[in-house]
Every structure is written in C-alpha cells, then in structure tokens.
Design an enzyme around this catalytic site. Structure first.
Site, PDB file in Angstrom:
ATOM      1  CB  SER A  59      16.898  17.088  12.727  1.00 13.90           C
ATOM      2  OG  SER A  59      17.542  17.372  11.512  1.00 13.90           O
ATOM      3  CE  LYS A  92       5.440  -3.250   1.799  1.00 15.13           C
ATOM      4  NZ  LYS A  92       6.711  -2.600   1.489  1.00 15.13           N
ATOM      5  CG  ASP A 136       7.445   1.794  -2.850  1.00 17.86           C
ATOM      6  OD1 ASP A 136       6.506   1.833  -2.034  1.00 17.86           O
ATOM      7  OD2 ASP A 136       8.473   1.117  -2.700  1.00 17.86           O
ATOM      8  CB  VAL A 145      13.584  -1.530  -4.762  1.00 17.06           C
ATOM      9  CG1 VAL A 145      14.883  -2.076  -4.176  1.00 17.06           C
ATOM     10  CG2 VAL A 145      13.574  -1.652  -6.280  1.00 17.06           C
ATOM     11  CD  GLN A 146      10.163  -3.602   2.001  1.00 16.41           C
ATOM     12  OE1 GLN A 146       9.258  -3.737   1.178  1.00 16.41           O
ATOM     13  NE2 GLN A 146       9.990  -2.952   3.136  1.00 16.41           N
ATOM     14  CG  LEU A 147      13.836   1.541  -0.327  1.00 21.61           C
ATOM     15  CD1 LEU A 147      13.387   2.974  -0.560  1.00 21.61           C
ATOM     16  CD2 LEU A 147      15.223   1.297  -0.920  1.00 21.61           C
ATOM     17  N   PRO A 152       0.510  -0.151  17.257  1.00 23.56           N
ATOM     18  CG  PRO A 152       0.496  -2.496  17.248  1.00 23.56           C
ATOM     19  CD  PRO A 152       0.755  -1.311  18.144  1.00 23.56           C
ATOM     20  N   GLY A 153      -1.584  -0.673  14.273  1.00 20.61           N
ATOM     21  CA  GLY A 153      -2.999  -0.698  13.866  1.00 20.61           C
ATOM     22  C   GLY A 153      -3.495   0.605  13.289  1.00 20.61           C
TER      23      GLY A 153
HETATM   24  N1  GUN Z   1      10.476   0.228   3.772  1.00 19.85           N
HETATM   25  C1  GUN Z   1       9.621   0.680   4.716  1.00 19.85           C
HETATM   26  N2  GUN Z   1       8.497   1.160   4.161  1.00 19.85           N
HETATM   27  C2  GUN Z   1       8.629   1.012   2.831  1.00 19.85           C
HETATM   28  C3  GUN Z   1       7.782   1.332   1.727  1.00 19.85           C
HETATM   29  O1  GUN Z   1       6.672   1.869   1.840  1.00 19.85           O
HETATM   30  N3  GUN Z   1       8.297   1.033   0.501  1.00 19.85           N
HETATM   31  C4  GUN Z   1       9.523   0.467   0.345  1.00 19.85           C
HETATM   32  N4  GUN Z   1       9.939   0.225  -0.909  1.00 19.85           N
HETATM   33  N5  GUN Z   1      10.320   0.169   1.334  1.00 19.85           N
HETATM   34  C5  GUN Z   1       9.866   0.436   2.574  1.00 19.85           C
END
Ligand code: GUN
Length: 323
Positions: free
Chosen positions: A222, A81, A150, A124-126, A297-298
């Site tokens: 599921s 990113k 996001d 906020v990365q998750l 990937p890709g």
């Molecule tokens: N973790 C994996 N994908 C993402 C995403 O698109 N945004 C966030 N914030 N965390 C992630």
C-alpha cells in the site's frame, strides 16, 4: 508437472493491420484454468493415496480443519476442502469451536491434534471469528511444523525464506500460483516478477517462492509509489491485494503472465444474489494486454484447495518414512 491446460482458441495474437496502429500488439490472453489444473493434481493425488492405502494396510492421510466461529466465507472454503479430501481418500475432519472459545481453549485443541498420530495435516481456518482477543500469530505457530500443511508457522516460513523448499510446507495459494505459472511454459528463472501484497498467506511467501525459482522479485504494497510503473516492468505479475479490479490492463507489460489471487464480491443487480465475484485484476482490460491470465473464479481458488491436499499427502508420506 503437467502439460499446459488452457483454453484452446484464445492463444491468439493479432497484429493491428489498420493504419496508425501497425506494430502494436492487440492480443487476447491465453486463459490458465485452475479448475482443469487442480483436477489433474487431485487425480494424481488420488492415485498416490490409493497406493499408500493398499501398501500400508488401509492407511489414509489425515487432515483436520480447525475453525473458530462461523463465518460464511470460511464455511464455504472449508466445505470445498472437505469435498476435495473425500474425493482423494484423505480422512478429513472439521473441528469447530464456538466464537466464545478462549485463546487457551484453541491452543489446547491444537495441542491435542498435534499429538494425534492419525492426523498428518492441521490447518486453522483464517481469519479467526471470535468474540475474544486471540493472537492469530500465536495460534498458527502452535501447529506442529511437521503437520503445518498451510505453511504458516515461523519454522516453515523461515525455511521458505532461506530457499529450503524441499524441506518445508509451502503455503497453498502461492504454491498453486507457481503451478499455474508452470502451466504457461514460461520459465521463471531470470524474469522480473512483481508481487502485489505482502500478507503472510499470499504475498510474502509468493515473493520467496519466485525468488528461489530464480526470478528477480519486486514486492509492492500500500505504500509503494507508482504502482502502475512497477506493474509495467513485470514479466510475471501475482496480485494478492484484496482490492477489487485494482490492476488495470493498461498498466501491464505486453504479454505478461498475470496471476490473480483476489476474491472480491461486488454489487451486480443482474446476478441472482445481487453480487458477483471479481479478482484484484480488471479482467476485461488485462485480457487485452496479458499473454496469460487466470480467471476469477476458476483460477487460483481451486489450486489453493488442491495444494492443501498435496501438502497433506506429502506430510503423510513423510510420516510413513519416519515410522
Ligand atoms: N483463509 C483463506 N485462505 C486460507 C488458507 O489458505 N488457509 C487458512 N488457514 N485460512 C485461509
């Protein structure tokens, strides 16, 4: 938005001439390249940012990626990113809190970024990597909706669920999937779309986006009985299940558009690291049945990054209009 980007020689459909299988379509799917499509998006965004910067005396869109802890997969995603942002001219910062940070400390950090006028996008990365209990829902909802690039806050998710698409931030992975579907030239309106997975980040917003682009949508999870039967009715299939190679080629409707959001690591002794990345779709068999398919990937991965950049530039444009 752009003309089709797909590998040229694979748009091949062969009728099996051998006796016993006349009329059965033996096809090799057209591959939809996320690498190429995302490059086009990033080039367009760079031009838009260059224009903004010269028109508004040095102005740059600002993005903050807030990370709690130090997960290896998150570190990789964040670095791609930051690289994309730098290439486009977005001023991106990585703020990392230790895995000992409390919920209060994370909230305070978000509040201060919310108030910073030079930041137009905050993610906020998750998942959060913390030794403390932190409520991810509370955290994603504390990001200002105007900076929520996001699209994970209830405000933006609510607008998307009601079809207010031009007035919200659309989550990056589903938005990237839509762009890849557009690349096929297959119109979504009136089609039967099937989504596998109902996560807040992929499946649920993907459902909304397809619905408001006028598909009839079935979302599976599921507890869905007869998943192969549901998949077999899909003109458009989007898979965000998090299970390696779960969808088999013989489940697919002939000629379906198959979008694979999965990123799974499976053991492979022939590879340097002893593993390789596969999607949620069994690519080799799906490739024989689908009309269009994204690789892993890709495929979807690079589009997620490109759409984050798109949302950030859009947020900066909205900020300039509000000034
Ligand atoms: N973790 C994996 N994908 C993402 C995403 O698109 N945004 C966030 N914030 N965390 C992630």
């Amino acid at each position: 938005m752009f003309g089709p980007v797909m590998s040229s020689s694979v748009a091949l459909s062969l009728r099996c001439a051998a006796s016993g299988c006349q009329g059965i379509r033996r096809s090799i799917a057209t591959v939809i390249s996320g690498n190429k499509t995302s490059k086009l998006v990033r080039n367009r965004l760079k031009e838009e940012v260059d224009k903004m910067t010269s028109q508004f005396s040095g102005f740059r869109p600002g993005l903050v990626v807030l990370q709690v802890g130090d997960r290896d997969d998150s570190n990789l995603y964040i670095s791609s990113k930051l690289r994309a942002a730098a290439e486009i001219g977005i001023d991106a910062k990585h703020v990392r809190l230790p895995n000992t940070a409390t919920e209060d400390e994370v909230l305070r950090s978000i509040m201060s970024i919310n108030e910073n006028p030079s930041v137009h996008g905050l993610i906020v990365q998750l998942p959060l990597d913390s030794v403390n209990h932190i409520d991810s829902e509370l955290i994603t909802n504390s990001v200002s909706p105007e900076k929520d690039v996001d699209g994970l806050s209830c405000i933006n998710a609510g607008k998307l669920s009601r079809g207010d698409l031009s007035n919200c931030f659309i989550p990056c992975t589903p938005n990237g999937c839509m762009e890849l579907i557009r690349q096929t030239g297959v119109s979504v309106a009136g089609k039967h779309a099937v989504v596998i997975g109902r996560s807040k980040i992929v499946g649920a917003p993907m459902h909304d986006l397809l619905l408001w682009n006028h598909a009839t949508v079935t979302t599976c999870h599921s507890k869905t009985p007869d998943l192969p039967g549901q998949v077999g009715r899909a003109d458009i299939l989007v898979v965000g299940a998090g299970r390696a190679e779960m969808v088999r080629g013989d489940w697919l409707k002939d000629g379906a558009v198959v979008i694979d959001c999965g990123i799974n690591h499976v053991p492979d002794e022939t590879k340097a690291g002893g593993k390789r990345v596969v999607g949620d779709v069994h690519y080799a068999s799906a490739n024989q049945r689908a009309g269009f398919i994204t690789p892993v990937p890709g495929g979807v991965g690079p589009m997620t990054v490109a759409m984050l950049m798109e949302n950030t530039v859009q947020s900066a444009q909205r900020f300039l209009l509000r000034r």
